[in-house]
Design an enzyme around this catalytic site. Structure first.
Site, PDB file in Angstrom:
ATOM      1  N   PRO A   1       1.047  -1.269  -0.059  1.00 24.97           N
ATOM      2  CA  PRO A   1       0.022   0.161  -0.053  1.00 24.97           C
ATOM      3  C   PRO A   1       0.803   1.131   0.047  1.00 24.97           C
ATOM      4  CG  PRO A   1       0.072  -0.888   2.242  1.00 24.97           C
ATOM      5  CD  PRO A   1       0.780  -1.941   1.338  1.00 24.97           C
ATOM      6  N   MET A   2       0.765   2.238  -0.938  1.00 25.67           N
ATOM      7  CA  MET A   2       1.280   3.337  -0.988  1.00 25.67           C
ATOM      8  C   MET A   2       0.494   4.681  -1.170  1.00 25.67           C
ATOM      9  SD  MET A   2       4.779   2.599  -2.941  1.00 25.67           S
ATOM     10  CE  MET A   2       4.065   1.697  -4.096  1.00 25.67           C
TER      11      MET A   2
ATOM     12  N   GLN B   1      -7.040  -1.255   3.399  1.00 24.22           N
ATOM     13  CA  GLN B   1      -6.252  -1.035   4.663  1.00 24.22           C
ATOM     14  C   GLN B   1      -6.959   0.084   5.332  1.00 24.22           C
ATOM     15  OE1 GLN B   1      -2.447   1.320   4.991  1.00 24.22           O
ATOM     16  NE2 GLN B   1      -1.753  -0.792   5.583  1.00 24.22           N
TER      17      GLN B   1
ATOM     18  N   CYS C   1       2.593   3.031   9.578  1.00 25.89           N
ATOM     19  CA  CYS C   1       2.929   4.225   9.001  1.00 25.89           C
ATOM     20  C   CYS C   1       3.659   5.064  10.221  1.00 25.89           C
ATOM     21  CB  CYS C   1       1.443   4.898   8.855  1.00 25.89           C
ATOM     22  SG  CYS C   1       1.777   6.513   8.292  1.00 25.89           S
TER      23      CYS C   1
ATOM     24  N   ASN D   1       9.100  -7.260   3.554  1.00 24.97           N
ATOM     25  CA  ASN D   1       8.738  -6.042   2.854  1.00 24.97           C
ATOM     26  C   ASN D   1      10.014  -5.103   3.322  1.00 24.97           C
ATOM     27  OD1 ASN D   1       7.310  -3.060   3.698  1.00 24.97           O
ATOM     28  ND2 ASN D   1       7.610  -3.831   1.515  1.00 24.97           N
ATOM     29  N   GLY D   2      10.436  -4.562   2.048  1.00 26.69           N
ATOM     30  CA  GLY D   2      11.491  -3.573   2.610  1.00 26.69           C
ATOM     31  C   GLY D   2      12.711  -3.564   1.456  1.00 26.69           C
TER      32      GLY D   2
ATOM     33  N   GLY E   1       7.081  -2.363  -2.577  1.00 26.78           N
ATOM     34  CA  GLY E   1       6.532  -0.886  -2.693  1.00 26.78           C
ATOM     35  C   GLY E   1       7.291   0.092  -3.645  1.00 26.78           C
TER      36      GLY E   1
HETATM   37  C1  LIG Z   1       4.787   7.102  -0.785  1.00 20.50           C
HETATM   38  C2  LIG Z   1       4.481   6.126   0.104  1.00 20.50           C
HETATM   39  C3  LIG Z   1       3.155   5.745   0.841  1.00 20.50           C
HETATM   40  C4  LIG Z   1       3.010   4.882   1.576  1.00 20.50           C
HETATM   41  N1  LIG Z   1       1.664   4.492   2.165  1.00 20.50           N
HETATM   42  C5  LIG Z   1       1.647   3.508   3.008  1.00 20.50           C
HETATM   43  C6  LIG Z   1       0.111   3.185   3.382  1.00 20.50           C
HETATM   44  O1  LIG Z   1      -0.702   3.927   3.229  1.00 20.50           O
HETATM   45  N2  LIG Z   1       0.144   2.050   4.266  1.00 20.50           N
HETATM   46  C7  LIG Z   1       1.061   1.433   4.711  1.00 20.50           C
HETATM   47  O2  LIG Z   1       0.755   0.418   5.403  1.00 20.50           O
HETATM   48  N3  LIG Z   1       2.520   1.714   4.206  1.00 20.50           N
HETATM   49  C8  LIG Z   1       2.478   2.767   3.453  1.00 20.50           C
HETATM   50  N4  LIG Z   1       3.945   2.749   2.703  1.00 20.50           N
HETATM   51  C9  LIG Z   1       4.798   1.971   3.061  1.00 20.50           C
HETATM   52  C10 LIG Z   1       5.083   0.914   2.069  1.00 20.50           C
HETATM   53  O3  LIG Z   1       3.918   0.162   2.106  1.00 20.50           O
HETATM   54  C11 LIG Z   1       6.406  -0.101   2.416  1.00 20.50           C
HETATM   55  O4  LIG Z   1       6.215  -0.646   3.601  1.00 20.50           O
HETATM   56  C12 LIG Z   1       7.519   0.917   2.482  1.00 20.50           C
HETATM   57  O5  LIG Z   1       7.743   1.608   1.344  1.00 20.50           O
HETATM   58  C13 LIG Z   1       8.815  -0.368   2.365  1.00 20.50           C
HETATM   59  O6  LIG Z   1       8.728  -1.048   1.031  1.00 20.50           O
HETATM   60  P1  LIG Z   1       9.798  -0.590  -0.099  1.00 20.50           P
HETATM   61  O7  LIG Z   1      10.940  -0.490   0.504  1.00 20.50           O
HETATM   62  O8  LIG Z   1       9.552  -1.889  -1.231  1.00 20.50           O
HETATM   63  O9  LIG Z   1       9.262   0.488  -0.623  1.00 20.50           O
HETATM   64  C14 LIG Z   1       4.068   3.941   2.195  1.00 20.50           C
HETATM   65  C15 LIG Z   1       5.347   4.349   1.533  1.00 20.50           C
HETATM   66  C16 LIG Z   1       5.570   5.302   0.572  1.00 20.50           C
HETATM   67  C17 LIG Z   1       6.955   5.399   0.002  1.00 20.50           C
END
Ligand SMILES: Cc1cc2nc3c(=O)[nH]c(=O)nc-3n(C[C@H](O)[C@H](O)[C@H](O)COP(=O)(O)O)c2cc1C
Length: 344
Positions: free
Chosen positions: A18-19, A81, A120, A220-221, A244
């Protein structure tokens, strides 16, 4: 491998993260087409949804909340979510989403699961005790999951971080509590709240979390390639991966991961295929949100598609300054015409 969420079987456990502001319906559909097996909505404020339900405002005046919780058949399976810190509002919102009884609802069907945000790190959220602040209150986190599980029939999944900060890394213990409260799946972003999004994750915390529960655990990450995904799976034993930022401007990452896990060949998209996909996304966002909002919100996606194209800084500047979707398309047509080469 393989995971089951409710009635849905996921062969490889490939999740789009989710982003907020990024994973709208258009992007979720695109990632699904490219091999994401499960997607999650942008986060929805449970309390706002409950307040709107009681307000005298007309449905037509309603808000982003109803749009964010929208689910259509062709993007299933997906989760909606929710975030919040009060068990009663969380349960009430989850129930309204499952029943499709909230004001302004245009969902075709209930989501495959309700996902609870415990990750978050944004101050506006944590200062209310929501998001990753719940990592500091395991009893309340457990109570929220228990209340939501009791209120609905679809599965409840939870997205957590490693912990609040380096002195308080508690994901394995929290996951155990959440499993006992009825959670069906845990996704762990392997950073603390304090780390926000700084590069570098701790794979060992995913492994410890996986070993602490018997429900599926998704890692995740920092997954930016199929190798990153396979490395995470091999080194932690996690049941699937969530991508993400690695999917931004690169929804093909899901096909690439899927191919590597199946031992199949993956062919990188050409620059032309990349730009045609960008234009499709832009047009679809305009259908969903109208010309003005669709174009404005598409700009960041459009500039992500130019990453890795030689000498593309000027194109990115032009995209950000464009005043219409036609101007953005012209920029891509010019890149296609000039055979814009990929770097390396
Ligand atoms: C712009 C943005 C918005 C995000 N919004 C949410 C969200 O609404 N809910 C959530 O659980 N995580 C949110 N995240 C976190 C991501 O879901 C993810 O856990 C995090 O970016 C790490 O994964 P990645 O390294 O693959 O990006 C957000 C991340 C970014 C960059």
């Amino acid at each position: 491998m393989g995971i089951k969420i409710g009635n849905f079987n996921l062969e490889h456990g490939l999740f789009l993260a989710p982003m907020a502001g990024v994973t709208d319906k258009t992007f979720r559909q695109l990632c699904k087409r490219m091999g994401a097996e499960f997607t999650v909505s942008e986060m929805v404020c449970a309390k706002a949804m409950c307040y709107e339900q009681k307000s005298k405002k007309k449905t037509s005046e309603l808000s982003a909340t109803a749009i964010l919780a929208n689910v259509s058949y062709n993007e299933m399976p997906m989760a909606v979510q929710i975030f919040g810190s009060e068990p009663s509002y969380m349960a009430e919102a989850a129930k309204m989403i499952e029943d499709r009884s909230y004001k302004g609802c245009v969902a075709d069907c209930p989501p495959a699961s309700i996902d609870i945000n415990m990750g978050c790190p944004v101050r506006k959220i944590t200062s209310n005790g929501e998001g990753s602040a719940l990592m500091k209150s395991p009893e309340l986190a457990e109570e929220i999951v228990r209340a939501v599980v009791r209120a609905i029939n679809i599965p409840v999944t939870v997205k957590i971080r490693s912990g609040w900060d380096k002195s308080n890394i508690n994901a394995p213990e929290l996951a155990k509590r959440l499993e006992a409260a009825g959670a069906s799946l845990i996704c762990i972003h392997a950073r603390t709240k304090e780390q926000m999004y700084t590069p570098g994750i701790d794979l060992s915390i995913i492994e410890k979390t996986k070993n602490s529960v018997s429900i599926p655990v998704i890692g995740n990450g920092d997954i930016y390639s199929a190798h990153d995904a396979v490395n995470m799976i091999k080194n932690t034993g996690c049941d699937g991966v969530m991508v993400g930022r690695g999917s931004q401007g690169n929804p093909w990452i899901f096909s690439e991961i899927s191919a590597l896990l199946s031992g199949e060949e993956f062919v990188l998209p050409t620059a032309e295929q990349r730009f045609s996909t960008a234009i499709w996304q832009l047009e679809q966002m305009i259908i969903e949100k109208g010309e003005r909002v669709g174009t404005a919100e598409a700009k960041k996606h459009m500039s992500w598609y130019t990453a890795g194209i030689r000498d593309s800084a000027q194109a990115r500047r032009e995209i950000m300054q464009a005043s219409s979707s036609e101007q953005i398309k012209e920029i891509f047509y010019a890149l296609i015409e000039n055979n814009a080469p990929l770097e390396n």
